[in-house]
Design an enzyme around this catalytic site. Structure first.
Site, mmCIF file in Angstrom:
data_model
loop_
_atom_site.group_PDB
_atom_site.id
_atom_site.type_symbol
_atom_site.label_atom_id
_atom_site.label_comp_id
_atom_site.label_asym_id
_atom_site.label_seq_id
_atom_site.Cartn_x
_atom_site.Cartn_y
_atom_site.Cartn_z
ATOM 1 N N CYS A 115 0.848 -1.198 0.000
ATOM 2 C CA CYS A 115 0.000 0.000 0.000
ATOM 3 C C CYS A 115 0.880 1.242 0.000
ATOM 4 C CB CYS A 115 -0.903 -0.001 1.228
ATOM 5 S SG CYS A 115 -1.976 1.454 1.288
ATOM 6 N N CYS A 122 0.277 0.386 10.352
ATOM 7 C CA CYS A 122 -0.273 -0.680 9.512
ATOM 8 C C CYS A 122 0.809 -1.510 8.834
ATOM 9 C CB CYS A 122 -1.191 -0.064 8.467
ATOM 10 S SG CYS A 122 -1.787 -1.261 7.271
ATOM 11 N N LEU A 219 -10.652 7.369 9.667
ATOM 12 C CA LEU A 219 -10.379 8.738 10.120
ATOM 13 C C LEU A 219 -9.246 8.744 11.157
ATOM 14 C CD1 LEU A 219 -11.260 11.688 9.896
ATOM 15 C CD2 LEU A 219 -12.962 11.259 11.669
HETATM 16 N N1 SAH Z 1 -6.549 1.123 3.087
HETATM 17 C C1 SAH Z 1 -7.869 1.143 3.536
HETATM 18 C C2 SAH Z 1 -8.464 -0.228 3.730
HETATM 19 C C3 SAH Z 1 -7.598 -1.270 4.365
HETATM 20 S S1 SAH Z 1 -7.140 -1.081 6.035
HETATM 21 C C4 SAH Z 1 -8.008 1.950 4.792
HETATM 22 O O1 SAH Z 1 -6.991 2.308 5.375
HETATM 23 O O2 SAH Z 1 -9.121 2.235 5.162
HETATM 24 C C5 SAH Z 1 -8.589 -1.569 6.917
HETATM 25 C C6 SAH Z 1 -8.665 -1.004 8.338
HETATM 26 O O3 SAH Z 1 -7.708 -1.674 9.195
HETATM 27 C C7 SAH Z 1 -8.333 0.462 8.377
HETATM 28 O O4 SAH Z 1 -9.269 1.193 9.115
HETATM 29 C C8 SAH Z 1 -6.977 0.456 9.023
HETATM 30 O O5 SAH Z 1 -6.696 1.659 9.601
HETATM 31 C C9 SAH Z 1 -7.072 -0.699 9.987
HETATM 32 N N2 SAH Z 1 -5.768 -1.146 10.485
HETATM 33 C C10 SAH Z 1 -4.604 -1.213 9.832
HETATM 34 N N3 SAH Z 1 -3.597 -1.627 10.656
HETATM 35 C C11 SAH Z 1 -4.159 -1.815 11.866
HETATM 36 C C12 SAH Z 1 -3.647 -2.220 13.134
HETATM 37 N N4 SAH Z 1 -2.363 -2.519 13.326
HETATM 38 N N5 SAH Z 1 -4.509 -2.296 14.177
HETATM 39 C C13 SAH Z 1 -5.819 -2.000 14.008
HETATM 40 N N6 SAH Z 1 -6.362 -1.622 12.841
HETATM 41 C C14 SAH Z 1 -5.540 -1.513 11.769
HETATM 42 FE FE1 SF4 Z 2 -2.769 1.410 3.417
HETATM 43 FE FE2 SF4 Z 2 -3.037 2.847 5.637
HETATM 44 FE FE3 SF4 Z 2 -5.060 1.265 4.813
HETATM 45 FE FE4 SF4 Z 2 -2.787 0.210 5.782
HETATM 46 S S1 SF4 Z 2 -4.269 1.444 6.911
HETATM 47 S S2 SF4 Z 2 -3.878 -0.445 3.967
HETATM 48 S S3 SF4 Z 2 -1.222 1.667 5.014
HETATM 49 S S4 SF4 Z 2 -4.203 3.073 3.764
#
Ligand code: SAH
Ligand code: SF4
Length: 359
Positions: A115, A122, A219
Site C-alpha cells: 500500500c 499498519c 479517520l
Molecule cells: N486502506 C484502507 C483499507 C484497508 S485497512 C483503509 O486504510 O481504510 C482496513 C482497516 O484496518 C483500516 O481502518 C486500518 O486503519 C485498519 N488497520 C490497519 N492496521 C491496523 C492495526 N495494526 N490495528 C488496528 N487496525 C488496523
Molecule cells: Fe494502506 Fe493505511 Fe489502509 Fe494500511 S491502513 S492499507 S497503510 S491506507
C-alpha cells in the site's frame, strides 16, 4: 496449481467462450455447464467440473486459468476465521480473510499488493507499494472464500491490503461483477463496504457510480494535527476536504458513512479526542467503529480495555452510533497485512519518517 498469467475462465464473455467451444468442436451445451461451475457453483479448479469430460477439462486448462490466485498459505483459526496469502502470476502475494459469524459470513479482500499510503501503525503500509490488483484478482478472492464456505459469502469488505481509491479502475468493475444478478454473484450492493484512508477525489468518483455500496472512512484522528502522526504527508488530505467528499457520497448513494478509528494509547484516545470525534461524526451523520490497535509492528499500544469503553461511552453520550470491533482470528494474525508481512519481513523496512514519528 501455480497461478499463471493465462486469461482466467471467469474473464471470458459469453461470445468468447462460445467461440472457443466451437473451435474445439465442443457442443454448445457445454457452455452452460462451464458457466454454472464457474459462476454459480464457485469452482476453483477445472477438475471441480464433475459433469465435464476430462479431455475438455485438460483443453480448458491449456488455454485458461481456473483462478488467478494460488493459495500459498492458508491459516485456520479456532473461531472459523480463515486467512489466505495467495500467490499471483508474478509471484507477488495477496491476502484475503474469511470471517464466519452465525448469522452471516464476511470476506475481507485486498485491492493492491502493498500500500502506498504507509500508515504508521499498519503492516500493509510497511510492505511498500508493489502494484494494483487486476479486476479478476479482486473477484477471485471472493470466489476463494465462498468456495471454502461452500456457498457465496454474504458480505464483502474492501479492508485488506491497499488503498481502494487508488485502484478504482479495477475495483469498480469487480464490485459490479460481484453485485450483478445476470452475470455475477448477486451480492447485494448494501452488503459491500469500501474502506479508504481518505482520498477525496476517489470518494467522489465512487459516489458518481451512484451504487449503494457502504463507505468506511479510516479517520483515526479528530484533527489534522493528530492525523499527521498516523498518515504520512504524501497521501494525507485535510479532514475538512475528506468530510466534504463523504457528504457528497452520502448524498449520491443515500448510505450512511462509517468512521473507522484505530485507538492508540496516548495518541488519539483521550476524553477530549472522543468529544471532538463525536462532533465530527454528528456533522457527517456518521457511525463510528472503534478498533483497538493491533500492535504487532509498532511501539504503540491499544489503550486499556476500560479506556476503550470510556471512549465509546463518550461517543454514545453524544448520540453517536458507535461500536468496538471484536477481533476475530487473532491467533492467525487476521489483521490487515500481517500474514504477508510476516513472510517478507526481512525485505520490507518501515519508511524513515514513519519510524521517527513512532519514537
Ligand atoms: N486502506 C484502507 C483499507 C484497508 S485497512 C483503509 O486504510 O481504510 C482496513 C482497516 O484496518 C483500516 O481502518 C486500518 O486503519 C485498519 N488497520 C490497519 N492496521 C491496523 C492495526 N495494526 N490495528 C488496528 N487496525 C488496523
Ligand atoms: Fe494502506 Fe493505511 Fe489502509 Fe494500511 S491502513 S492499507 S497503510 S491506507
Amino acid at each position: 496449481m501455480p497461478a499463471t498469467n493465462k486469461k482466467s475462465i471467469r474473464e471470458l464473455d459469453e461470445r468468447e467462450l462460445s467461440e472457443w467451444l466451437k473451435a474445439h468442436n465442443q457442443p454448445q451445451f457445454r457452455f452452460q455447464q462451464i458457466h454454472d461451475w464457474f459462476f454459480s457453483k464457485l469452482a476453483v479448479t477445472f477438475d471441480d467440473m464433475a459433469n465435464v469430460p476430462k479431455s475438455l477439462r485438460e483443453e480448458l486448462a491449456q488455454d485458461f486459468a481456473p483462478s488467478s490466485l494460488n493459495p500459498a498459505t492458508t491459516l485456520h483459526a479456532e473461531d472459523g476465521t480463515v486467512k489466505w496469502a495467495s500467490e499471483l502470476f508474478d509471484g507477488t502475494k495477496v491476502e484475503t480473510v474469511l470471517i464466519r459469524a452465525p448469522e452471516r459470513s464476511t470476506v475481507c479482500i485486498s485491492t493492491q499488493v502493498g500500500c502506498p499510503v504507509r500508515c504508521a501503525f499498519c503492516e500493509s503500509g510497511r510492505l511498500g507499494f508493489v502494484r494494483n490488483l487486476k479486476t479478476i484478482e479482486i473477484i477471485d478472492q471472493v470466489i476463494l472464500a465462498s468456495h471454502e464456505l461452500g456457498k457465496r459469502v454474504d458480505n464483502v469488505v474492501v479492508m485488506g491490503t491497499g488503498e481502494p481509491m487508488f485502484n478504482l479502475d479495477n475495483l469498480i468493475p469487480a464490485l459490479n461483477f460481484l453485485c450483478s444478478a445476470e452475470n455475477g454473484l448477486s451480492i447485494s450492493a448494501r452488503n459491500i463496504t469500501v474502506s479508504t484512508s481518505g482520498i477525496p477525489n476517489g470518494i467522489r468518483r465512487l459516489a458518481d457510480q451512484k451504487r449503494p455500496w457502504n463507505l468506511a472512512l479510516s479517520l483515526h484522528a479528530p484533527n489534522d494535527r493528530i492525523r499527521a502522526q498516523l498518515i504520512p504527508e504524501k497521501n494525507r488530505h485535510p479532514i475538512r476536504q475528506i468530510l466534504e467528499a463523504c457528504a457528497a457520497y452520502n448524498e449520491a448513494t443515500g448510505r450512511m458513512i462509517t468512521f473507522e478509528y484505530v485507538l492508540i494509547d496516548g495518541i488519539n484516545s483521550s476524553e477530549t479526542n472522543a468529544r471532538d470525534l463525536a462532533k465530527l461524526a454528528r456533522l457527517t451523520h456518521a457511525k463510528v467503529n472503534l478498533i483497538p490497535l493491533n500492535s504487532s509492528s509498532t511501539t504503540w499500544k491499544a489503550p486499556a480495555k476500560e479506556q476503550c469503553h470510556k471512549f465509546l461511552d463518550t461517543l454514545t453520550s453524544y448520540g453517536i452510533q458507535a461500536t468496538i470491533r471484536l477481533r476475530k482470528g487473532d491467533k492467525i494474525k487476521a489483521a490487515c497485512g500481517q500474514l504477508v508481512a510476516r513472510k517478507g519481513e526481512e525485505k520490507h523496512q518501515p519508511e524513515a519518517d514513519t519510524k521517527k514519528k513512532q519514537e
